[in-house]
Design a protein around this motif. Sequence first.
Motif, mmCIF file in Angstrom:
data_model
loop_
_atom_site.group_PDB
_atom_site.id
_atom_site.type_symbol
_atom_site.label_atom_id
_atom_site.label_comp_id
_atom_site.label_asym_id
_atom_site.label_seq_id
_atom_site.Cartn_x
_atom_site.Cartn_y
_atom_site.Cartn_z
ATOM 1 N N ALA A 259 -6.730 8.663 -4.374
ATOM 2 C CA ALA A 259 -7.412 7.376 -4.530
ATOM 3 C C ALA A 259 -8.522 7.474 -5.570
ATOM 4 O O ALA A 259 -9.092 8.537 -5.791
ATOM 5 C CB ALA A 259 -7.981 6.918 -3.191
ATOM 6 N N ARG B 145 -1.463 13.777 1.110
ATOM 7 C CA ARG B 145 -1.043 12.383 1.284
ATOM 8 C C ARG B 145 -1.424 11.633 0.006
ATOM 9 O O ARG B 145 -2.343 12.033 -0.707
ATOM 10 C CB ARG B 145 -1.717 11.759 2.493
ATOM 11 N N ASP C 164 1.697 6.637 4.063
ATOM 12 C CA ASP C 164 0.829 7.689 4.576
ATOM 13 C C ASP C 164 1.607 8.973 4.893
ATOM 14 O O ASP C 164 1.097 9.857 5.555
ATOM 15 C CB ASP C 164 0.098 7.188 5.838
ATOM 16 N N TYR D 85 0.900 3.196 -8.768
ATOM 17 C CA TYR D 85 -0.103 2.586 -7.899
ATOM 18 C C TYR D 85 -1.407 2.374 -8.667
ATOM 19 O O TYR D 85 -1.780 3.215 -9.499
ATOM 20 C CB TYR D 85 -0.399 3.499 -6.694
ATOM 21 N N GLU E 17 -6.598 1.442 -6.112
ATOM 22 C CA GLU E 17 -6.792 1.169 -4.682
ATOM 23 C C GLU E 17 -5.574 1.556 -3.841
ATOM 24 O O GLU E 17 -5.578 1.379 -2.631
ATOM 25 C CB GLU E 17 -7.112 -0.311 -4.459
ATOM 26 N N GLY E 18 -4.518 2.042 -4.487
ATOM 27 C CA GLY E 18 -3.331 2.465 -3.753
ATOM 28 C C GLY E 18 -2.316 1.363 -3.519
ATOM 29 O O GLY E 18 -1.461 1.490 -2.652
ATOM 30 N N MET F 77 0.828 -1.200 0.000
ATOM 31 C CA MET F 77 0.000 0.000 0.000
ATOM 32 C C MET F 77 0.873 1.265 0.000
ATOM 33 O O MET F 77 1.987 1.254 0.527
ATOM 34 C CB MET F 77 -0.921 0.018 1.220
ATOM 35 N N ARG G 115 -3.047 9.014 -0.362
ATOM 36 C CA ARG G 115 -4.436 8.538 -0.340
ATOM 37 C C ARG G 115 -5.408 9.579 -0.900
ATOM 38 O O ARG G 115 -6.528 9.252 -1.291
ATOM 39 C CB ARG G 115 -4.837 8.127 1.073
ATOM 40 N N ASP G 116 -4.978 10.846 -0.956
ATOM 41 C CA ASP G 116 -5.824 11.899 -1.518
ATOM 42 C C ASP G 116 -6.062 11.704 -3.019
ATOM 43 O O ASP G 116 -6.945 12.342 -3.596
ATOM 44 C CB ASP G 116 -5.201 13.281 -1.277
#
Length: 188
Positions: free
Chosen positions: A74, A69, A57, A159, A162-163, A54, A71-72
């Motif tokens: 995604a 981050r 973070d 990626y 889904e990361g 993954m 995840r921003d």
Amino acid sequence: MMIGATVAGCDREKQASEQVLAPSDAASSAAQSGAAAQPAGAQYQIDRSHKGEMAPDAPFSGPKGEAVRLRDFAGQPLLINLWATWCAPCVAEMPTLDALATKWQGQRHVIAVSQDLQGAAIVGPWVEKAGLKAILPYSDAENALMDHYNSVLPTTIYYDREGRELWRVVGALDWMGEEAAALLNEAN
């Protein structure tokens, strides 16, 4: 699996006074014209040993100084490039990365996160002077991403939506060339 025998790359920034490389005439003109010339002397390795891991973070700074981050991003595939203004192979591949980012707008995310210790004060003006159209001035003055990946510059990680990491390229690559296209099509 790693492919390639040697990789030319930059490690850590040595002196702030030695840090900034002006965008080369070739890089500036290629970025302005959208040309996708192979970075001179480009050498790279493909590393698939982290496939499925993954995204980290670790926070870094967005174009307006906001905390960002991975995840921003995604929901769409993400290609993240770690680079620095003082790293010649990084500077050489930047026009092709910008061309790819332009081509992919709205379909996949392409970001380049500078590892310059002086952060936005250096990166924003450099990106503007280079004439980059789609690459925005993200920065990681704390080198949290470089520490996470434990790599040299440039390093580019891909990626899925889904990361999860698919692969990484250590070294400079022509992001509009055939080798890059083959790699990037693996996720489709």
